[in-house]
Design an enzyme around this catalytic site. Sequence first.
Site, mmCIF file in Angstrom:
data_model
loop_
_atom_site.group_PDB
_atom_site.id
_atom_site.type_symbol
_atom_site.label_atom_id
_atom_site.label_comp_id
_atom_site.label_asym_id
_atom_site.label_seq_id
_atom_site.Cartn_x
_atom_site.Cartn_y
_atom_site.Cartn_z
ATOM 1 C CG HIS A 29 50.914 39.471 31.379
ATOM 2 N ND1 HIS A 29 50.110 39.183 30.164
ATOM 3 C CD2 HIS A 29 51.668 40.845 30.906
ATOM 4 C CE1 HIS A 29 49.921 40.197 29.541
ATOM 5 N NE2 HIS A 29 50.848 41.038 30.069
ATOM 6 C CG HIS B 251 69.728 37.733 7.797
ATOM 7 N ND1 HIS B 251 68.696 38.611 7.405
ATOM 8 C CD2 HIS B 251 69.776 37.009 6.792
ATOM 9 C CE1 HIS B 251 68.630 38.634 6.252
ATOM 10 N NE2 HIS B 251 69.202 37.451 5.897
HETATM 11 C C1 LIG Z 1 37.693 36.858 25.948
HETATM 12 C C2 LIG Z 1 38.891 37.333 26.879
HETATM 13 C C3 LIG Z 1 40.335 37.106 26.462
HETATM 14 C C4 LIG Z 1 41.333 37.699 27.258
HETATM 15 N N1 LIG Z 1 42.812 37.298 26.498
HETATM 16 C C5 LIG Z 1 43.709 37.961 27.455
HETATM 17 C C6 LIG Z 1 45.162 37.641 26.988
HETATM 18 O O1 LIG Z 1 45.216 37.115 26.036
HETATM 19 N N2 LIG Z 1 46.257 38.035 27.736
HETATM 20 C C7 LIG Z 1 45.947 38.431 29.090
HETATM 21 O O2 LIG Z 1 46.944 38.520 29.562
HETATM 22 N N3 LIG Z 1 44.696 38.565 29.493
HETATM 23 C C8 LIG Z 1 43.463 38.349 28.753
HETATM 24 N N4 LIG Z 1 42.416 38.242 29.224
HETATM 25 C C9 LIG Z 1 42.142 39.018 30.785
HETATM 26 C C10 LIG Z 1 42.524 37.927 31.653
HETATM 27 O O3 LIG Z 1 41.784 36.614 31.593
HETATM 28 C C11 LIG Z 1 42.460 38.356 33.289
HETATM 29 O O4 LIG Z 1 43.174 39.567 33.407
HETATM 30 C C12 LIG Z 1 42.845 37.189 34.123
HETATM 31 O O5 LIG Z 1 42.308 36.207 34.118
HETATM 32 C C13 LIG Z 1 42.669 37.926 35.409
HETATM 33 O O6 LIG Z 1 43.303 36.966 36.458
HETATM 34 P P1 LIG Z 1 42.675 37.033 38.059
HETATM 35 O O7 LIG Z 1 43.402 35.668 38.642
HETATM 36 O O8 LIG Z 1 42.687 38.284 38.476
HETATM 37 O O9 LIG Z 1 40.926 36.900 37.898
HETATM 38 P P2 LIG Z 1 40.171 35.669 37.086
HETATM 39 O O10 LIG Z 1 40.927 35.173 36.074
HETATM 40 O O11 LIG Z 1 38.984 36.388 36.639
HETATM 41 O O12 LIG Z 1 39.929 34.457 38.361
HETATM 42 C C14 LIG Z 1 39.096 34.859 39.387
HETATM 43 C C15 LIG Z 1 38.494 33.485 39.799
HETATM 44 O O13 LIG Z 1 37.727 33.741 41.033
HETATM 45 C C16 LIG Z 1 36.503 33.053 41.216
HETATM 46 N N5 LIG Z 1 35.728 33.450 42.250
HETATM 47 C C17 LIG Z 1 35.115 34.620 42.075
HETATM 48 N N6 LIG Z 1 34.532 34.950 43.318
HETATM 49 C C18 LIG Z 1 34.682 34.085 43.990
HETATM 50 C C19 LIG Z 1 34.145 33.255 45.323
HETATM 51 N N7 LIG Z 1 33.639 34.191 46.199
HETATM 52 N N8 LIG Z 1 34.518 32.131 45.811
HETATM 53 C C20 LIG Z 1 35.232 31.428 45.081
HETATM 54 N N9 LIG Z 1 35.653 31.733 43.838
HETATM 55 C C21 LIG Z 1 35.633 32.956 43.271
HETATM 56 C C22 LIG Z 1 36.099 33.256 39.667
HETATM 57 O O14 LIG Z 1 35.283 32.094 39.328
HETATM 58 C C23 LIG Z 1 37.001 33.476 38.783
HETATM 59 O O15 LIG Z 1 37.487 31.772 38.324
HETATM 60 C C24 LIG Z 1 41.166 38.007 28.618
HETATM 61 C C25 LIG Z 1 40.032 38.273 29.070
HETATM 62 C C26 LIG Z 1 38.862 38.001 28.245
HETATM 63 C C27 LIG Z 1 37.444 37.981 28.992
#
Ligand SMILES: Cc1cc2nc3c(=O)[nH]c(=O)nc-3n(C[C@H](O)[C@H](O)[C@H](O)COP(=O)(O)OP(=O)(O)OC[C@H]3O[C@@H](n4cnc5c(N)ncnc54)[C@H](O)[C@@H]3O)c2cc1C
Length: 469
Positions: free
Chosen positions: A325, A448
Amino acid sequence: MTDNAYDVVIIGGGPGGYVAAIRAAQLGMKVACVEKRGALGGTCLNVGCIPSKSLLHSSGLYAEARHSLAENGIAVSDVQLDLAKMMARKDKVVRDLTKGVEFLFKKNKIGYVRGIGSIPKAGEVAVELSEGGGELLKASSIIVATGSQPMLLPNIDIDEERIVTSTGALSLTKVPKKMVVIGAGVVGLELGSVWSRLGSKVTVLEFLDHILPGMDREVCKQAQRVLTKQGLEFKLESKVTGAKRAKSGVSVQYESTKVGAGAELKANVVLVCIGRQPYTEGLGLSELGVELDERGFIRVNERFESSVPGIYAIGDCVPGPMLAHKAEEDGVVCVEMLAGQSGHVDYNLVPGVVYTWPEIAGVGQTEEQLKQTGVDYRVGKFPFQANSRSRATGDTDGLVKILADARTDRVLGVHILGPLAGDLVQEAVVAMEFGATAEDIARTVHHHPGMGEAVKEAALAVAGRAIHV
Ligand SMILES: Cc1cc2nc3c(=O)[nH]c(=O)nc-3n(C[C@H](O)[C@H](O)[C@H](O)COP(=O)(O)OP(=O)(O)OC[C@H]3O[C@@H](n4cnc5c(N)ncnc54)[C@H](O)[C@@H]3O)c2cc1C
């Protein structure tokens, strides 16, 4: 504008990147999003939030059928686990949601470029296409949203079969008899709970003397007691020094940080979940002169600008809470500012939720932080044991704890261990965004019988006038 020229190109299709792309399109920008994993939704949808919550839900139902239906007068016999079906359900949930994001991209006319993106120079994104070949995209603004990856331990080789990260732990094909979880953070407790409910004997090794670092200690202490009752074993102040595949299973070596003695645990599966680190590999950031901090996060200012003009960064790859989020909010605000609007994320009010049962949730300052900064505060607490809805459902473990400024009564932190704590804490987030006092919450009508009444009662307790305790 030529076909390959965009207002914004986003690298990474996780919750940071895909939400930024949708918002940018809503604001009239021409947008492309480059994603290499073959599906949109990032870590969150594919190997994080969503599959873990799917398994937490399914394993919760299984545990309920085995242990708590009888006390409700429902007799079930011969409860069987079909793990393959449980995993297939989880995979379908993930597939449907990632396809849903693809649909949203089409609806918003966002270019979805499948491949690995890098930045040869500001204004350009080179893509090594998944289908072969390459493409050069041009954009006045580039947003890096490449997320994070699991942190690993030296001396421990991951095989995602017996020594796994969270990714492997979401797809085990058999319930391990014994599981060792290294790290009592959010992911360790959630996935430890899943496998414990499905029948594993789970032992959690944690370096610190408490679980869930960063969350309110009192709430975490109670959570540890409840999870221990559910069957998880905790070995705190334990430093893992190695793990090796044995003939069958794995042996984990660790030593007590208190007395220094070494010990060994044997397990069928070891889950390493000691945190996550930013992922920026292969983007060419250092060649471009994009500054990283000492932990590898991209340094950005309050407008998400990196040290190189035209290159922005959001989500897990920049400092701040590593949560989906938060990444989404970063994405929205970043592109709104690109469109000339003003945007704002209140990083003091990012709620954190652990989806164990009961759930653990918190927002704002912990009691430890208030003590450290010398703020004069008052505490109001209310146990779910005294909440009528909790008594009716049997979910009586936990409490609501509200911390308010002693002088102004302004709410500074809310911490909950209890049924649906994650949903309950949202009331506090909204209240705190509006600068509410404990009395504001206490005087707000709560339905409630509702678990939210425990929040109201804790707010009343700040002034020493809770009704039901
Ligand atoms: C098991 C687990 C449970 C979780 N549960 C929660 C939860 O319940 N609630 C919560 O808020 N957060 C949770 N998280 C954390 C959450 O998943 C991350 O904070 C969130 O996904 C971050 O989002 P983002 O868009 O920054 O990065 P990401 O979701 O990591 O996305 C980044 C994307 O960039 C792509 N990428 C990277 N480099 C390149 C490139 N050079 N070219 C093209 N694509 C690329 C990757 O393939 C990836 O798909 C959890 C994490 C894990 C591992």
